[in-house]
Design a protein around this motif. Structure first.
Motif, PDB file in Angstrom:
ATOM      1  N   ALA A  41       8.359   6.061  23.136  1.00  0.00           N
ATOM      2  CA  ALA A  41       8.308   7.415  22.570  1.00  0.00           C
ATOM      3  C   ALA A  41       9.676   8.098  22.592  1.00  0.00           C
ATOM      4  CB  ALA A  41       7.290   8.255  23.334  1.00  0.00           C
ATOM      5  N   ARG A  42      10.622   7.512  23.305  1.00  0.00           N
ATOM      6  CA  ARG A  42      11.991   8.078  23.320  1.00  0.00           C
ATOM      7  C   ARG A  42      12.938   7.223  22.484  1.00  0.00           C
ATOM      8  NH1 ARG A  42      13.385  12.234  23.160  1.00  0.00           N
ATOM      9  NH2 ARG A  42      15.409  11.885  24.128  1.00  0.00           N
ATOM     10  N   THR A  43      12.381   6.453  21.562  1.00  0.00           N
ATOM     11  CA  THR A  43      13.226   5.648  20.666  1.00  0.00           C
ATOM     12  C   THR A  43      12.741   5.870  19.229  1.00  0.00           C
ATOM     13  OG1 THR A  43      11.820   3.678  20.595  1.00  0.00           O
ATOM     14  CG2 THR A  43      13.354   3.836  22.439  1.00  0.00           C
ATOM     15  N   TYR A  44      13.599   5.504  18.291  1.00  0.00           N
ATOM     16  CA  TYR A  44      13.213   5.586  16.881  1.00  0.00           C
ATOM     17  C   TYR A  44      13.054   4.139  16.398  1.00  0.00           C
ATOM     18  CZ  TYR A  44      13.401   6.898  11.950  1.00  0.00           C
ATOM     19  OH  TYR A  44      13.111   7.086  10.624  1.00  0.00           O
ATOM     20  N   VAL A  45      11.924   3.856  15.773  1.00  0.00           N
ATOM     21  CA  VAL A  45      11.630   2.479  15.369  1.00  0.00           C
ATOM     22  C   VAL A  45      11.465   2.424  13.851  1.00  0.00           C
ATOM     23  CG1 VAL A  45      10.026   0.553  15.646  1.00  0.00           C
ATOM     24  CG2 VAL A  45      10.475   2.077  17.574  1.00  0.00           C
ATOM     25  N   THR A  46      12.190   1.527  13.234  1.00  0.00           N
ATOM     26  CA  THR A  46      12.100   1.428  11.781  1.00  0.00           C
ATOM     27  C   THR A  46      12.241  -0.033  11.346  1.00  0.00           C
ATOM     28  OG1 THR A  46      12.911   2.435   9.729  1.00  0.00           O
ATOM     29  CG2 THR A  46      14.583   1.862  11.365  1.00  0.00           C
ATOM     30  N   ASN A  47      12.279  -0.264  10.057  1.00  0.00           N
ATOM     31  CA  ASN A  47      12.402  -1.619   9.529  1.00  0.00           C
ATOM     32  C   ASN A  47      13.524  -1.692   8.500  1.00  0.00           C
ATOM     33  OD1 ASN A  47      10.294  -3.409  10.629  1.00  0.00           O
ATOM     34  ND2 ASN A  47       8.911  -1.825   9.856  1.00  0.00           N
ATOM     35  N   ALA A  48      14.097  -2.893   8.362  1.00  0.00           N
ATOM     36  CA  ALA A  48      15.157  -3.093   7.371  1.00  0.00           C
ATOM     37  C   ALA A  48      14.591  -2.945   5.960  1.00  0.00           C
ATOM     38  CB  ALA A  48      15.780  -4.476   7.545  1.00  0.00           C
ATOM     39  N   VAL A  49      13.362  -3.404   5.771  1.00  0.00           N
ATOM     40  CA  VAL A  49      12.697  -3.332   4.465  1.00  0.00           C
ATOM     41  C   VAL A  49      11.424  -2.506   4.657  1.00  0.00           C
ATOM     42  CG1 VAL A  49      11.510  -4.728   2.708  1.00  0.00           C
ATOM     43  CG2 VAL A  49      13.696  -5.489   3.663  1.00  0.00           C
ATOM     44  N   LYS A  50      11.211  -1.566   3.777  1.00  0.00           N
ATOM     45  CA  LYS A  50      10.169  -0.569   4.038  1.00  0.00           C
ATOM     46  C   LYS A  50       8.825  -0.861   3.358  1.00  0.00           C
ATOM     47  CE  LYS A  50      13.108   2.503   6.024  1.00  0.00           C
ATOM     48  NZ  LYS A  50      13.845   1.650   6.967  1.00  0.00           N
TER      49      LYS A  50
ATOM     50  N   THR B 262       0.835  -1.207   0.000  1.00  0.00           N
ATOM     51  CA  THR B 262       0.000   0.000   0.000  1.00  0.00           C
ATOM     52  C   THR B 262       0.869   1.257   0.000  1.00  0.00           C
ATOM     53  OG1 THR B 262      -1.582  -1.190   1.352  1.00  0.00           O
ATOM     54  CG2 THR B 262      -1.830   1.189   1.286  1.00  0.00           C
ATOM     55  N   GLN B 263       1.921   1.224   0.782  1.00  0.00           N
ATOM     56  CA  GLN B 263       2.746   2.434   0.922  1.00  0.00           C
ATOM     57  C   GLN B 263       4.093   2.068   1.523  1.00  0.00           C
ATOM     58  OE1 GLN B 263       1.024   4.994   4.044  1.00  0.00           O
ATOM     59  NE2 GLN B 263      -0.235   3.222   4.607  1.00  0.00           N
ATOM     60  N   THR B 264       5.020   2.989   1.432  1.00  0.00           N
ATOM     61  CA  THR B 264       6.290   2.847   2.145  1.00  0.00           C
ATOM     62  C   THR B 264       6.008   3.066   3.627  1.00  0.00           C
ATOM     63  OG1 THR B 264       7.406   3.908   0.291  1.00  0.00           O
ATOM     64  CG2 THR B 264       8.631   3.789   2.365  1.00  0.00           C
ATOM     65  N   VAL B 265       6.517   2.168   4.460  1.00  0.00           N
ATOM     66  CA  VAL B 265       6.386   2.399   5.907  1.00  0.00           C
ATOM     67  C   VAL B 265       7.751   2.848   6.411  1.00  0.00           C
ATOM     68  CG1 VAL B 265       5.815   1.363   8.124  1.00  0.00           C
ATOM     69  CG2 VAL B 265       4.565   0.679   6.067  1.00  0.00           C
ATOM     70  N   PHE B 266       7.880   4.121   6.612  1.00  0.00           N
ATOM     71  CA  PHE B 266       9.172   4.678   7.003  1.00  0.00           C
ATOM     72  C   PHE B 266       9.297   4.599   8.525  1.00  0.00           C
ATOM     73  CE2 PHE B 266      12.464   8.120   6.928  1.00  0.00           C
ATOM     74  CZ  PHE B 266      13.291   7.484   6.015  1.00  0.00           C
ATOM     75  N   GLY B 267      10.494   4.911   9.042  1.00  0.00           N
ATOM     76  CA  GLY B 267      10.718   4.870  10.479  1.00  0.00           C
ATOM     77  C   GLY B 267       9.844   5.884  11.195  1.00  0.00           C
ATOM     78  N   ASP B 268       9.710   5.661  12.508  1.00  0.00           N
ATOM     79  CA  ASP B 268       8.794   6.488  13.276  1.00  0.00           C
ATOM     80  C   ASP B 268       9.427   6.820  14.630  1.00  0.00           C
ATOM     81  OD1 ASP B 268       6.224   7.645  13.790  1.00  0.00           O
ATOM     82  OD2 ASP B 268       5.833   5.965  15.139  1.00  0.00           O
ATOM     83  N   GLY B 269       9.235   8.029  15.084  1.00  0.00           N
ATOM     84  CA  GLY B 269       9.738   8.404  16.410  1.00  0.00           C
ATOM     85  C   GLY B 269      10.572   9.658  16.318  1.00  0.00           C
TER      86      GLY B 269
END
Ligand code: URA
Length: 466
Positions: free
Chosen positions: A342-351, A291-298
């Motif tokens: 909320a004090r961390t950045y969460v992302t994925n290896a594949v977006k 559906t979309q790119t899921v980029f990192g969050d935080g």
């Protein structure tokens, strides 16, 4: 027939207000004509019409992903977009789960429109070029651009961020934007002749380009792929490429330091620009069905980054990492380890979500080496902007991406790994591994071990940031 006139071709808010009222009054989709201004006037000769006056509607809610989809798809130039969105909204009221039905032809069509809009947004960012004109009160920069869709307003924030200190105008056939260094104004459309002739302003782009050029990441093949040769002749920064490549090794550390300073000062803008660029990513084929790119969050000023494998079904729809079942386990473990997500950045290896369609279900499918490699580009850029002291890879895919080689969790777990950019990497299990364990006792034991790993990295963060 009800006729709805919208004043702007990308006017999501007005469309939503009217669509909500019409849907509450249960007006069928084929009883509504959506038009821009009075454009359908002639076509309606002889048809009985009324201008919509519907009572205030009781509020009703639709799934959040639909709003995101509608906000993007409405910028498409397809004349049917308003009615298509309205028809889908009516169905969604009755069956909210429709938003997850990847086989539904209407949803697929809307998603295809949204995808084209995202690509057009990306193209405008990549290929618009300013020319300089001398004004009474100094230099201004003017660009002519012809987008395929109604994306100019959606893109305005990006240009304001990137060229905040310049005074510029972007002219397009439908609308023009004017930034005076403090305020953005919108004006009527223009014609090509309104924009100055001449060479693009090379310095603007060269400065931008060399500030994001990082020789430590030099991959000529990848660079050429990012910037296809057919665009080279119009793009002043390409003249820099041979020199940048030639001097790359020698200047490596100086440039990396300089670019870090630059990035540090502009981290928020750089991250926002990255996220926007990633939303149109086509570096591998996975974008085609997701559906979309899921980029990192935080927040981006944090010392701890978590990297998962790839978005799952729910993340793909929500556009955020770790919000589904694996995310719940992750949240519980973080809480027990005393870490505030909320004090961390969460992302994925594949977006992008990789899956196999089985009937109506989308079954997770593991990304392969080429897909992980293609997506490392983004995670490296994220790390460049955030510069976390500690990065934690959750599972084997994330570990492979972080360490640049295949490792087993058993061998890599429980020790600090020195990363290329000087940060520290840790490896632990993926939360969905915990979800798959059938035996209760074993599941509890593994969960406790996961929590212990998290406590340990948190202690490392504390030691490194003291
Ligand atoms: N699994 C992941 O690795 N990442 C997510 O965002 C969700 C599930």
């Amino acid at each position: 027939m009800q006729v709805v006139s919208l004043s702007q071709p990308d006017d999501f808010d007005s469309w939503r207000d009217v669509a909500r009222k019409l849907a509450t009054a249960e007006v069928p989709a084929d009883h509504v004509i959506w038009q821009m201004g009075n454009e359908a006037g002639d076509l309606l000769a002889g048809v009985a019409t009324e201008v919509t006056e519907v009572a205030e509607s009781a509020p009703f809610s639709v799934p959040r992903p639909f709003l995101d989809l509608a906000r993007t798809a409405i910028c498409h130039s397809d004349r049917e977009r308003f009615s298509l969105l309205y028809a889908f909204l009516l169905r969604l009221r009755r069956a909210p789960e429709l938003i997850q039905d990847r086989t539904d032809p209407m949803l697929r069509r809307l998603e295809a429109l949204a995808k084209e809009v995202r690509r057009d947004i990306h193209k405008m960012r990549a290929f618009l070029r300013f020319r300089e004109v001398d004004g009474e009160d100094g230099a201004r920069f003017v660009a002519w651009y012809e987008p395929d869709h109604h994306i100019v307003r959606s893109n305005a924030g990006f240009f304001v961020n990137r060229f905040a200190s310049m005074r510029w105008s972007i002219l397009t056939p439908d609308v023009s934007l004017d930034w005076d260094g403090a305020m953005l104004r919108e004006g009527p459309g223009a014609i090509r002749a309104d924009a100055p002739e001449g060479d693009p302003v090379e310095e603007v782009w060269k400065t931008y380009y060399s500030s994001i050029f990082n020789p430590a990441r030099l991959k000529v093949g990848a660079m050429l792929k990012e910037m296809p040769r057919k665009y080279w002749k119009n793009m002043p920064e390409t003249a820099l490429v041979p020199a940048l490549i030639a001097g790359a090794r020698a200047r490596e550390s100086a440039m990396v330091d300089a670019s870090r300073a630059e990035i540090g000062a502009n981290a928020a803008g750089a991250w926002e620009a990255l996220r926007e660029e990633a939303s149109a990513c086509t570096r591998c084929h996975l974008y085609k069905h997701a559906t979309q790119t899921v980029f990192g969050d935080g927040p981006i000023d944090v010392p701890l980054m978590f990297v998962g494998e790839q978005p799952g079904d729910q993340e793909d729809l929500a556009g955020k990492p770790f919000v589904g079942p694996a995310g719940q386990v992750f949240n519980q473990a973080l809480e027990q380890a005393g870490i505030d997500r909320a004090r961390t950045y969460v992302t994925n290896a594949v977006k992008h979500f990789k899956f196999e369609q089985r009937g109506k279900r989308r079954i997770h499918s593991k990304p392969n080496g080429a897909e992980i490699e293609a997506c490392r580009w983004w995670i490296e850029q994220e790390r460049d902007v955030i510069r976390p002291q500690v990065t934690v890879a959750l599972g084997a895919t994330a570990a492979r991406s972080m360490l640049g080689k295949v490792v087993t969790i058993g061998a890599a777990r429980g020790q600090a790994h020195r990363l290329e950019d000087g940060g520290e990497g840790w490896v632990t299990v993926h939360p969905s591994f915990l979800l798959r364990i059938q035996d209760r006792e074993q599941a509890d034991a593994e969960f406790a071990r996961f929590v212990e790993d998290l406590k340990r990295v948190w202690d490392r963060v504390a030691a490194l940031t003291r």
